[in-house]
Design a protein around this motif. Structure first.
Motif, PDB file in Angstrom:
ATOM      1  N   ILE A 153       0.844  -1.202   0.000  1.00 31.73           N
ATOM      2  CA  ILE A 153       0.000   0.000   0.000  1.00 31.73           C
ATOM      3  C   ILE A 153       0.877   1.249   0.000  1.00 31.73           C
ATOM      4  CG2 ILE A 153      -1.587   1.371   1.416  1.00 31.73           C
ATOM      5  CD1 ILE A 153      -2.892  -1.301   2.265  1.00 31.73           C
ATOM      6  N   ASN A 154       1.897   1.265   0.848  1.00 36.04           N
ATOM      7  CA  ASN A 154       2.832   2.397   0.866  1.00 36.04           C
ATOM      8  C   ASN A 154       3.470   2.610  -0.501  1.00 36.04           C
ATOM      9  OD1 ASN A 154       2.672   3.437   3.472  1.00 36.04           O
ATOM     10  ND2 ASN A 154       4.267   2.111   4.296  1.00 36.04           N
ATOM     11  N   GLU A 155       3.897   1.523  -1.122  1.00 35.97           N
ATOM     12  CA  GLU A 155       4.574   1.614  -2.417  1.00 35.97           C
ATOM     13  C   GLU A 155       3.627   2.100  -3.509  1.00 35.97           C
ATOM     14  OE1 GLU A 155       7.716   1.650  -4.919  1.00 35.97           O
ATOM     15  OE2 GLU A 155       7.803   1.185  -2.787  1.00 35.97           O
ATOM     16  N   LYS A 166       2.957   8.335  -4.056  1.00 39.69           N
ATOM     17  CA  LYS A 166       3.019   9.536  -4.887  1.00 39.69           C
ATOM     18  C   LYS A 166       1.665  10.212  -5.060  1.00 39.69           C
ATOM     19  CE  LYS A 166       7.162   8.170  -7.468  1.00 39.69           C
ATOM     20  NZ  LYS A 166       7.761   7.952  -8.818  1.00 39.69           N
ATOM     21  N   LEU A 167       0.644   9.679  -4.396  1.00 36.56           N
ATOM     22  CA  LEU A 167      -0.678  10.294  -4.460  1.00 36.56           C
ATOM     23  C   LEU A 167      -0.758  11.485  -3.515  1.00 36.56           C
ATOM     24  CD1 LEU A 167      -3.026   7.182  -4.652  1.00 36.56           C
ATOM     25  CD2 LEU A 167      -2.127   8.573  -6.530  1.00 36.56           C
ATOM     26  N   VAL A 202       2.233  -8.408  -5.415  1.00 40.82           N
ATOM     27  CA  VAL A 202       2.350  -7.389  -6.459  1.00 40.82           C
ATOM     28  C   VAL A 202       1.033  -6.656  -6.726  1.00 40.82           C
ATOM     29  CG1 VAL A 202       4.296  -8.543  -7.587  1.00 40.82           C
ATOM     30  CG2 VAL A 202       1.954  -9.102  -8.295  1.00 40.82           C
ATOM     31  N   ALA A 203      -0.074  -7.133  -6.173  1.00 40.04           N
ATOM     32  CA  ALA A 203      -1.353  -6.446  -6.362  1.00 40.04           C
ATOM     33  C   ALA A 203      -2.319  -6.890  -5.273  1.00 40.04           C
ATOM     34  CB  ALA A 203      -1.942  -6.732  -7.746  1.00 40.04           C
ATOM     35  N   PRO A 238       4.083  -0.596  -8.786  1.00 42.53           N
ATOM     36  CA  PRO A 238       4.498   0.210  -9.941  1.00 42.53           C
ATOM     37  C   PRO A 238       5.170  -0.595 -11.051  1.00 42.53           C
ATOM     38  CG  PRO A 238       5.009   1.377  -7.916  1.00 42.53           C
ATOM     39  CD  PRO A 238       4.501   0.024  -7.508  1.00 42.53           C
ATOM     40  N   ASN A 239       5.897  -1.649 -10.706  1.00 44.19           N
ATOM     41  CA  ASN A 239       6.577  -2.463 -11.731  1.00 44.19           C
ATOM     42  C   ASN A 239       5.601  -3.284 -12.562  1.00 44.19           C
ATOM     43  OD1 ASN A 239       9.005  -1.492 -10.759  1.00 44.19           O
ATOM     44  ND2 ASN A 239       9.499  -3.342  -9.585  1.00 44.19           N
TER      45      ASN A 239
END
Length: 378
Positions: free
Chosen positions: A221-223, A227-228, A266-267, A315-316
Motif C-alpha cells: 500500500i505504501n509503495e 506519490k498520491l 504485487v497487487a 508500480p513495476n
C-alpha cells in the motif's frame, strides 16, 4: 448570544466533539455515522500512533452552552517532510449554518498553524489518508459510506467565503455488477495470469498472524500510494494499528492478493459489505446490541452493495492488466454472494488510469469531494 471557542480537554468536551455530528445530521437520511469507538481511538493521543509524528488540537464552538461546531487542527510532520511543504490540516470540521461559527473555528486552526511555523492551511484531511478526508461538493442526495465524509451543502459556501480555493478533487463511482462476468473478461484475466507468471493467493488468519502477511500488504500500500496527493508513507506502528483494525474486522474472503512466481505480493484488492444501513440503525454504537447487527452485515446477511476500500498494483506491474485478475477474483465471489453493486472509495480525479478501469462495468459518478487550501497570513 456570545460565541465561545474551547480547546477540548474534559470528558464532556470529548463527548461533545465525537457526538456533535449526530445532532447536526439527526434527520438527514444520507448521513452515515462513524463507528464511535473508532473515532475515539483515532482522536486519542493514548491510542493513535499518528501522534508520534503529528501534533494536534481539537476545538469546539459553544453558544449559550450549546455545542454548535467542531474542528481538529493537525500538523503532520512526516507528510510535511515527505512533500517538502509546511501545512496545517483541518479535519473533523462540522458546524451549524452560521458563518461566525465556521470562521471562528478556522481561525483557531490558523492560529495553531502559525504557532507551528506553517505556511498553508489545507483540508478537510485527517492524520493520515486512512482518516476521512475531502469536503462533499456533489452528491448530497446519495447515501454516504462508512469511510467517507458527509456534509451539508452550505459547507462549501462557508469555506469559500473564508478565502479557500480548490486544491484537488476526488470522485466516487457506483458500479453495477453483472450476474455473470463476461467470458472475454475472464479469458483476459487467465491470459495475464500466464503471461505475467502471477497467481491469486488466498489470505488466511494464520498468514496474517504468523506469516506477517498483513505487513506485506501494507508495505505494498505504501509503495502503490506514496506519490498520491499528500499521502503519508505509514511507519511500522501505524501499519500495525490499521492492520489490527481492518484485517481484524473484514471477512478475509474479500481480500484478494496477487503474487508473482517468487512469492512477492504485487497487487491487492480489499472490499467489504456495505455497513451504511447498519451504522444508521445503530448510530455508530457497538453496545449494547450494535455489534450483533455489525457482525450480521459483515458475515451473514449482506446488503446488496460492496464498498471498494483499497485497490493497488505495484508500480513495476502497472499497465500489465493484473488489476483484471483482482476484479475477477473479487467480483465473481461477490456476485455469488448476492451483491449487485459496488462503490469505490474516493479516487483522485487526476488518477485517470484508476478511473478508467471502472468503465469496464456499467457505472455512474456518484459523488465528488474536495480538498481546499489557502495561504496562512502572518
Amino acid at each position: 448570544m456570545s460565541l465561545i471557542i474551547k480547546e477540548v480537554s474534559s470528558n464532556k468536551e470529548w463527548k461533545d466533539f465525537i457526538r456533535f455530528p449526530e445532532k447536526l445530521y439527526k434527520d438527514n437520511p444520507y448521513y452515515v455515522p462513524s463507528l464511535e469507538f473508532d473515532v475515539k481511538d483515532t482522536l486519542s493521543p493514548k491510542s493513535n500512533p499518528a501522534y508520534d509524528f503529528c501534533e494536534a488540537k481539537m476545538y469546539l464552538a459553544y453558544r449559550d452552552g450549546e455545542c454548535v461546531g467542531r474542528v481538529a487542527a493537525i500538523v503532520n510532520n512526516l507528510a510535511n517532510e515527505q512533500w517538502n511543504h509546511k501545512e496545517v490540516r483541518f479535519g473533523w470540521f462540522d458546524f451549524i449554518d452560521d458563518k461566525e461559527v465556521s470562521a471562528a473555528l478556522v481561525a483557531k486552526v490558523e492560529e495553531f498553524g502559525r504557532e507551528k511555523g506553517m505556511e498553508d492551511i489545507v483540508g478537510p484531511l485527517g492524520f493520515t489518508d486512512f482518516d476521512p478526508e475531502g469536503m462533499l461538493v456533489e452528491g448530497y442526495d446519495r447515501m454516504s459510506t462508512m469511510a467517507l465524509i458527509y456534509n451539508h451543502p452550505y459547507y462549501v459556501e462557508h469555506i469559500e467565503a473564508l478565502g479557500f480555493a480548490k486544491d484537488v478533487d476526488w470522485i466516487e463511482i457506483r458500479i453495477e455488477l453483472p450476474e455473470k462476468l463476461p467470458e472475454k473478461f475472464i479469458r483476459v484475466a487467465e491470459f495475464i495470469q500466464k503471461r505475467s507468471k502471477v497467481h491469486i493467493q488466498p489470505v488466511t488468519k494464520k498468514m496474517i498472524k504468523k506469516e506477517h502477511y498483513g505487513e506485506k500488504l501494507f508495505a505494498l500500500i505504501n509503495e502503490c500510494y506514496k506519490k498520491l496527493y499528500d499521502f503519508t508513507v505509514l511507519p511500522e506502528k501505524m501499519i500495525r494499528k490499521y492492520m489490527d483494525f481492518y484485517l481484524g474486522l473484514l471477512p478475509l474472503k474479500y481480500v484478494s492478493c496477487v503474487e508473482n512466481e517468487k512469492g512477492e505480493l504485487v497487487a491487492f484488492g480489499v472490499v467489504m459489505p456495505s455497513l451504511a444501513k447498519v451504522l444508521q440503525k445503530t448510530r455508530g454504537k457497538l453496545f449494547p446490541f450494535g455489534w450483533i447487527h455489525l457482525a450480521k452485515a459483515l458475515y451473514f446477511k449482506y446488503d446488496d452493495t460492496l464498498e471498494m476500500l483499497l485497490v493497488g498494483v505495484h508500480p513495476n506491474y502497472r499497465d500489465s492488466g493484473i488489476n483484471s485478475l483482482v476484479f475477477t477474483d473479487l467480483f465473481d465471489r461477490a456476485v455469488r454472494d448476492g451483491f449487485r453493486h459496488a462503490e469505490t472509495n474516493a479516487i483522485l480525479e487526476t488518477n485517470v488510469k484508476n478511473i478508467a478501469q471502472w468503465t469496464l462495468f456499467p457505472h455512474e459518478i456518484k459523488k465528488r469531494r474536495r480538498s481546499y487550501k489557502k495561504k496562512l497570513e502572518a
